[in-house]
Scaffold this motif. Sequence first.
Motif, PDB file in Angstrom:
ATOM      1  N   ASP A 219     -12.092  10.144  -1.378  1.00 55.08           N
ATOM      2  CA  ASP A 219     -10.864  10.223  -2.045  1.00 55.08           C
ATOM      3  C   ASP A 219     -10.772   9.851  -3.317  1.00 55.08           C
TER       4      ASP A 219
ATOM      5  N   TRP B 270      -7.005   5.679   7.389  1.00 55.87           N
ATOM      6  CA  TRP B 270      -6.578   4.806   6.142  1.00 55.87           C
ATOM      7  C   TRP B 270      -6.340   3.361   5.591  1.00 55.87           C
TER       8      TRP B 270
ATOM      9  N   GLN C 188      -6.378  10.664  -0.188  1.00 58.95           N
ATOM     10  CA  GLN C 188      -7.058  10.771   1.048  1.00 58.95           C
ATOM     11  C   GLN C 188      -7.424  12.099   1.204  1.00 58.95           C
ATOM     12  N   ARG C 189      -9.280  11.865   1.403  1.00 61.27           N
ATOM     13  CA  ARG C 189      -8.959  13.993   1.285  1.00 61.27           C
ATOM     14  C   ARG C 189      -9.777  13.657   2.407  1.00 61.27           C
TER      15      ARG C 189
END
Length: 325
Positions: free
Chosen positions: A110, A194, A240-241
Amino acid sequence: MTTPSPNSPPPDVTAPRIAFAVPVYNGERYLPRALEALQAQTEERWVAVVTDNASTDGTAEIARAAAEADPRIRYHRNEANLGANGNFNRSMALALETGAPFVKWAAHDDVPLPDYAARCLAELDARPEAVGAHTALRLVDDAGAPYPYDAEAGGFHDGDGGVWAWTPDTQRALDGPDPGARLLRFLRDKPGQWLVYAVFRAEAVRQSRPFAMPGVEDALCAELLLRGPIAYLDAPLFEQRHHAGSARHLSRRDYIEYETGVRPTGPLLPSAGRAVEFAKAITHAPLSGADRLRAWAAYGRFAFGLGRLRNLVVPGPDNYLGLGA
């Protein structure tokens, strides 16, 4: 990776404001960018503990080189793979040992944008009742390109034909004054994927129960929300990946092995186990009598709703008894 200029004063590591817990396993592809993002923070009073879960790729070399170049980065390698839960717990325990008043899990893939930490810390300084702070976010792919956001669908189209749930309304609801209402919204929207990456007060995390089973970041987040609101900053300062190696792509058995380090052989009951963990969170959180009753009422409204009955009898990935998983 960014290295300190020879003409600039060395970073202050004696009194960090925030400690980043960086759990990683075989993260050589994304770890350099993640560490660069920490070094680019406008809030420079930080330390980062990279906790290597016995990686077999180039993670160790990357982390050791970063630690040699920047005294704020510390490297720890586990002797054996502890599973993702164990490594998350270990990374946070080491972050708490730094004495920083604020902590954050910083995933190795991230990217917090430069003002992320400074803005979150300023918000927490101004709001002593909040146990954490997080900003709006973007979901990005393995190359850093953003996925499209669809407000009507309630999240980001994730490239796999699904929707990765996130809405500003959910974040605002988790910033409300009523712990029961925060818990109910959390249980309904399932934002742990998240929310766990917010900035938290170290003392609140220290007093909360750690990860204990697959998916139990939800129980930890629920307990933190019972302790206080998560302040919301309406600026997209966190990327956020979501990529092919993300845990979301794993089967239930593979996911449990990823989280615990042990391949399950018996019946799969993770959803039922999470229900127990939510109940423990309500019991463990320091609530007044009235707030605890409201929290139990919210839990009851969620647990005995029609959606829970459907998940009990309809086979599929959300079935409580593992039917069809």
